[in-house]
Design an enzyme around this catalytic site. Sequence first.
Site, short mmCIF file in Angstrom:
data_model
loop_
_atom_site.label_atom_id
_atom_site.label_comp_id
_atom_site.label_asym_id
_atom_site.label_seq_id
_atom_site.Cartn_x
_atom_site.Cartn_y
_atom_site.Cartn_z
N ASN A 159 0.88 -1.18 0.00
CA ASN A 159 0.00 0.00 0.00
C ASN A 159 0.91 1.22 0.00
O ASN A 159 1.49 1.56 1.03
CB ASN A 159 -0.89 -0.03 1.25
CG ASN A 159 -1.70 1.26 1.39
OD1 ASN A 159 -1.85 2.02 0.44
ND2 ASN A 159 -2.23 1.49 2.59
N TRP A 160 1.00 1.84 -1.15
CA TRP A 160 1.93 2.98 -1.27
C TRP A 160 1.41 4.25 -0.62
O TRP A 160 2.16 5.22 -0.48
CB TRP A 160 2.21 3.26 -2.75
CG TRP A 160 3.19 2.32 -3.38
CD1 TRP A 160 3.85 1.29 -2.78
CD2 TRP A 160 3.62 2.36 -4.74
NE1 TRP A 160 4.65 0.67 -3.70
CE2 TRP A 160 4.54 1.31 -4.91
CE3 TRP A 160 3.32 3.17 -5.84
CZ2 TRP A 160 5.16 1.05 -6.13
CZ3 TRP A 160 3.93 2.91 -7.05
CH2 TRP A 160 4.85 1.86 -7.19
N LYS A 161 0.13 4.28 -0.31
CA LYS A 161 -0.48 5.52 0.20
C LYS A 161 -0.17 6.67 -0.75
O LYS A 161 -0.10 6.45 -1.96
CB LYS A 161 0.00 5.80 1.63
CG LYS A 161 -0.07 4.57 2.52
CD LYS A 161 0.16 4.85 3.95
CE LYS A 161 0.25 3.52 4.68
NZ LYS A 161 0.09 3.64 6.10
N HIS A 184 -9.49 1.01 4.77
CA HIS A 184 -8.22 1.20 5.48
C HIS A 184 -8.47 2.16 6.64
O HIS A 184 -9.26 3.10 6.53
CB HIS A 184 -7.17 1.78 4.52
CG HIS A 184 -5.79 1.76 5.09
ND1 HIS A 184 -5.36 2.70 6.01
CD2 HIS A 184 -4.75 0.91 4.91
CE1 HIS A 184 -4.11 2.42 6.36
NE2 HIS A 184 -3.73 1.34 5.71
N GLU A 216 -6.89 4.58 7.74
CA GLU A 216 -6.68 6.01 7.42
C GLU A 216 -7.90 6.57 6.69
O GLU A 216 -8.25 7.74 6.87
CB GLU A 216 -5.40 6.16 6.58
CG GLU A 216 -4.16 5.92 7.44
CD GLU A 216 -2.92 5.48 6.67
OE1 GLU A 216 -2.87 5.63 5.44
OE2 GLU A 216 -1.98 4.98 7.33
N GLU A 244 -5.36 -5.19 10.65
CA GLU A 244 -4.35 -4.16 10.87
C GLU A 244 -4.63 -3.40 12.16
O GLU A 244 -5.47 -2.47 12.18
CB GLU A 244 -4.36 -3.15 9.71
CG GLU A 244 -4.08 -3.75 8.36
CD GLU A 244 -3.49 -2.71 7.41
OE1 GLU A 244 -2.42 -3.00 6.86
OE2 GLU A 244 -4.07 -1.63 7.25
N GLY A 297 2.41 2.06 10.55
CA GLY A 297 3.36 3.15 10.35
C GLY A 297 4.08 3.59 11.61
O GLY A 297 4.72 4.63 11.64
N SER A 340 3.46 -2.31 10.32
CA SER A 340 4.91 -2.32 10.51
C SER A 340 5.56 -3.66 10.16
O SER A 340 6.49 -4.12 10.84
CB SER A 340 5.27 -1.89 11.94
OG SER A 340 4.82 -0.56 12.16
N GLY A 364 2.76 -1.17 4.21
CA GLY A 364 2.90 0.22 3.79
C GLY A 364 4.36 0.54 3.51
O GLY A 364 4.89 0.30 2.42
N GLY A 365 5.04 1.08 4.53
CA GLY A 365 6.41 1.58 4.38
C GLY A 365 7.37 0.64 3.66
O GLY A 365 8.10 1.06 2.75
C1 PEP Z 1 -0.72 0.04 5.91
O1 PEP Z 1 -0.68 1.16 5.44
O2 PEP Z 1 -1.70 -0.67 5.66
C2 PEP Z 1 0.39 -0.43 6.73
C3 PEP Z 1 0.30 -1.59 7.30
O3 PEP Z 1 1.47 0.43 6.85
P1 PEP Z 1 2.92 0.07 7.52
O4 PEP Z 1 3.34 -1.23 6.93
O5 PEP Z 1 3.79 1.20 7.12
O6 PEP Z 1 2.69 -0.03 8.98
#
Ligand code: PEP
Length: 251
Positions: free
Chosen positions: A9-11, A95, A97, A167, A173, A213, A234-235
């Site tokens: 997930n690049w956001k 999600h 966010e 999640e 994040g 994470s 994500g990251g």
């Molecule tokens: C996400 O955005 O769904 C996520 C899990 O981010 P990260 O891996 O950066 O915690």
Amino acid sequence: MRTPIVAGNWKMHKTWEEAVQFTNEVKEGVPTVDEVETVVCAPALFLKEMVDLTTDSSLAIGAQTMHEEEQGAFTGEISPVALQNIGVRYVIIGHSERREMFNETDKSVNKKVHAAFKHGLIPIICCGETLSEYENQETKEVVTFQVDAALHGIKREEVKNVVIAYEPIWAIGTGKSSRAKEANETCRTIRTALAQQFGDDVAKQVRLLYGGSVKPDNMKSFMEQDQIDGALVGGASLEADSFLQLVEVAK
Ligand code: PEP
């Protein structure tokens, strides 16, 4: 057996040039879809180009959100019809966010899941508890409620194709991932809830991902769990190298 999935997930990250570079690097390195399904959920602007770049690869392209209606006066929104039309395969729905910052509710998540199936998109439905819900030991109730609400009225033959990402919001994040065993128990709760609503055979087929994470160095601990079938990342999905390392662990 359930085929693992690694979904990035690049956001709101990357320029168009960076998106193209990543896609070209990664599309050669991903395994076949029967080994691990790989998905990159990119900003909407890049989706068409990325789909076109990956027609000869098993890397699938996903959207990060969409509207539940097919068309209309919804300034700035993304239509499921348009996503299907350009060849997008997956869409992240609900999600945290989007729930926190863009007013997505359990009701709108459910409408979007219906719309995804109507238009041949595979929904990656997100659920997860806040830090205070975690501290109050409400995780199981929260995720069961979210999953039941998201899948309300969805047919059994569709539910088996759903992907659910657990999640914990406090882990997204933050660099502070859930303990793998604990995430596994929450995924078991989700699978039990699915079995109650849709039967055991359907529940056994649904892929459950952990997200929060995940990095190449902790991915193995999640993949070792019997209820976890992959990760939403994500990251660590932003760099081609690290994305491919996650995929390697999932094999
Ligand atoms: C996400 O955005 O769904 C996520 C899990 O981010 P990260 O891996 O950066 O915690």
